[in-house]
Design an enzyme around this catalytic site. Structure first.
Site, PDB file in Angstrom:
ATOM      1  N   GLY A  40       0.856  -1.193   0.000  1.00  0.00           N
ATOM      2  CA  GLY A  40       0.000   0.000   0.000  1.00  0.00           C
ATOM      3  C   GLY A  40       0.885   1.233   0.000  1.00  0.00           C
ATOM      4  N   HIS A  41       0.315   2.350  -0.458  1.00  0.00           N
ATOM      5  CA  HIS A  41       1.081   3.588  -0.533  1.00  0.00           C
ATOM      6  C   HIS A  41       1.458   4.064   0.881  1.00  0.00           C
ATOM      7  CE1 HIS A  41      -2.367   5.861   0.955  1.00  0.00           C
ATOM      8  NE2 HIS A  41      -3.088   5.004   0.245  1.00  0.00           N
ATOM      9  N   ASN A  42       2.330   5.049   0.922  1.00  0.00           N
ATOM     10  CA  ASN A  42       2.731   5.641   2.191  1.00  0.00           C
ATOM     11  C   ASN A  42       1.509   6.164   2.924  1.00  0.00           C
ATOM     12  OD1 ASN A  42       5.125   5.833   3.441  1.00  0.00           O
ATOM     13  ND2 ASN A  42       5.983   7.326   1.973  1.00  0.00           N
ATOM     14  N   GLY A  43       1.386   5.833   4.199  1.00  0.00           N
ATOM     15  CA  GLY A  43       0.248   6.354   4.955  1.00  0.00           C
ATOM     16  C   GLY A  43      -1.018   5.522   4.810  1.00  0.00           C
ATOM     17  N   SER A  44      -0.927   4.358   4.160  1.00  0.00           N
ATOM     18  CA  SER A  44      -2.138   3.546   3.960  1.00  0.00           C
ATOM     19  C   SER A  44      -2.500   2.721   5.196  1.00  0.00           C
ATOM     20  CB  SER A  44      -1.994   2.651   2.729  1.00  0.00           C
ATOM     21  OG  SER A  44      -0.905   1.775   2.875  1.00  0.00           O
ATOM     22  N   GLY A  45      -1.647   2.762   6.218  1.00  0.00           N
ATOM     23  CA  GLY A  45      -1.996   2.113   7.483  1.00  0.00           C
ATOM     24  C   GLY A  45      -1.240   0.822   7.779  1.00  0.00           C
ATOM     25  N   SER A  47       1.987   0.205   8.808  1.00  0.00           N
ATOM     26  CA  SER A  47       2.745   0.150  10.070  1.00  0.00           C
ATOM     27  C   SER A  47       1.801   0.156  11.265  1.00  0.00           C
ATOM     28  CB  SER A  47       3.716   1.326  10.179  1.00  0.00           C
ATOM     29  OG  SER A  47       4.743   1.160   9.234  1.00  0.00           O
ATOM     30  N   GLU A 166       8.752  -3.205   6.324  1.00  0.00           N
ATOM     31  CA  GLU A 166       9.708  -2.531   5.424  1.00  0.00           C
ATOM     32  C   GLU A 166      11.149  -2.884   5.825  1.00  0.00           C
ATOM     33  OE1 GLU A 166       8.732  -0.698   2.841  1.00  0.00           O
ATOM     34  OE2 GLU A 166       6.732   0.036   3.300  1.00  0.00           O
TER      35      GLU A 166
END
Ligand code: ADP
Ligand code: MG
Length: 279
Positions: A40-45, A47, A166
């Site tokens: 998912g893109h950065n900030g998609s939840g 982590s 990541e």
């Protein structure tokens, strides 16, 4: 029948002061022994999800079950023994002054007796092929080696599940390969369940299953073939399509119909050879 090892049921999480939920009504199962990629893109939840699974945060709504245990503030220590996490930055997670101290640290935190600890440190460093480096200090190690030590620290607790958040994204291609190979070999040997959180679709392509996250929600689940058939949709979600997929799409547009949607570079080359012989 696949056995469920982790289950999320309508899980929502909201950070104070943020406009929208970081995770919104997320439900899915993870199966024992599978390699699941979460992309998912950065900030998609992504982590946030990893933190919830490890009990670093608790959902405001919904429930999470790990190995049959409902996750709450009483069960987190039991669950953390079953579920190990490796994070992005190899330097931030190295806490010991030497390789063996670093692996021992987690065991001390879990109150493992000294004799057992020594055995476990040696054993898990051998499994990640870092047993030659017992007394090395972190600054002598490459990023890939540090991440392998982090994996040893997790393995020493004998988990059933490993989450890589990541964990390879700060590494060079060599280090990335080393870490992924290490995890793959461990998975084969110990029937580990692997959850690999990544924005690298090339890495996700090698998983058994992929979950695509978008704005805190599950956008799609499927095997790599199914997910890569989304083509341009993935680009709209802010994901980088692997080179071999871009090439395959370009060939399709030229009227060359390839057998599958997802072909690794090697498969693509082989397939193109068979086309060549048909011309
Ligand atoms: P990802 O790992 O997919 O990049 P995150 O789970 O880190 O996504 O973030 C999901 C959303 O939650 C983003 O909008 C991010 O800005 C927000 N967020 C993450 N961590 C925090 C935090 N500690 N405080 C406030 N908002 C946060
Ligand atoms: Mg993240």
């Amino acid at each position: 029948m696949r056995k469920t090892i982790i289950s999320l049921n309508e899980v929502s999480f909201h950070y104070e002061g943020q406009e929208r939920n970081a995770l919104h009504k997320v439900s899915f199962d993870i199966y024992e022994g599978e390699w699941l990629a979460i992309v998912g893109h950065n900030g998609s939840g992504k982590s946030t999800m990893a933190k919830l699974l490890n009990g670093l945060q608790f959902p405001q709504q919904g429930e999470i079950t790990v190995c049959g245990i409902r996750l709450n503030d009483e069960s987190i220590w039991e669950i953390r023994k079953k579920l190990g996490m490796v994070f992005q930055n190899p330097d931030n997670q190295f806490v010991g002054t030497t390789v063996q101290d670093d692996v021992a640290f987690g065991l001390e935190n879990h109150g493992i007796p000294r004799d057992d600890m020594i055995l476990r440190v040696g054993d898990s460093l051998k499994k990640v092929k870092m047993d030659q480096f017992l007394n090395q200090e972190p600054h002598h190690l490459s990023g890939g080696q540090k991440q392998r030590v982090a994996i040893a620290g997790v393995l020493a607790l004998k988990p059933s599940i490993i989450i890589l958040d990541e964990a390879t994204s700060m590494l060079d291609p060599k280090g990335r390969g080393e870490v992924l190979e290490t995890v793959r070999a461990l998975k084969e040997e110990k029937a580990l369940t692997v959850i690999s959180i990544t924005h690298d679709l090339e890495e996700a392509a090698k998983a058994d299953r992929i979950i695509v996250m978008n704005k805190g929600e599950v956008y799609r689940k499927g095997n790599p073939e199914e997910i890569f058939s989304l083509d341009e949709e993935l680009v709209h979600l802010g994901l980088d399509i692997p080179f071999s997929i871009k090439m395959s799409n370009a060939f399709r547009r030229k009227g060359i119909n390839l057998s599958k949607h997802y072909l690794s570079e090697e498969e693509l080359v082989n397939e193109l050879w068979t086309f060549r012989s048909k011309i």
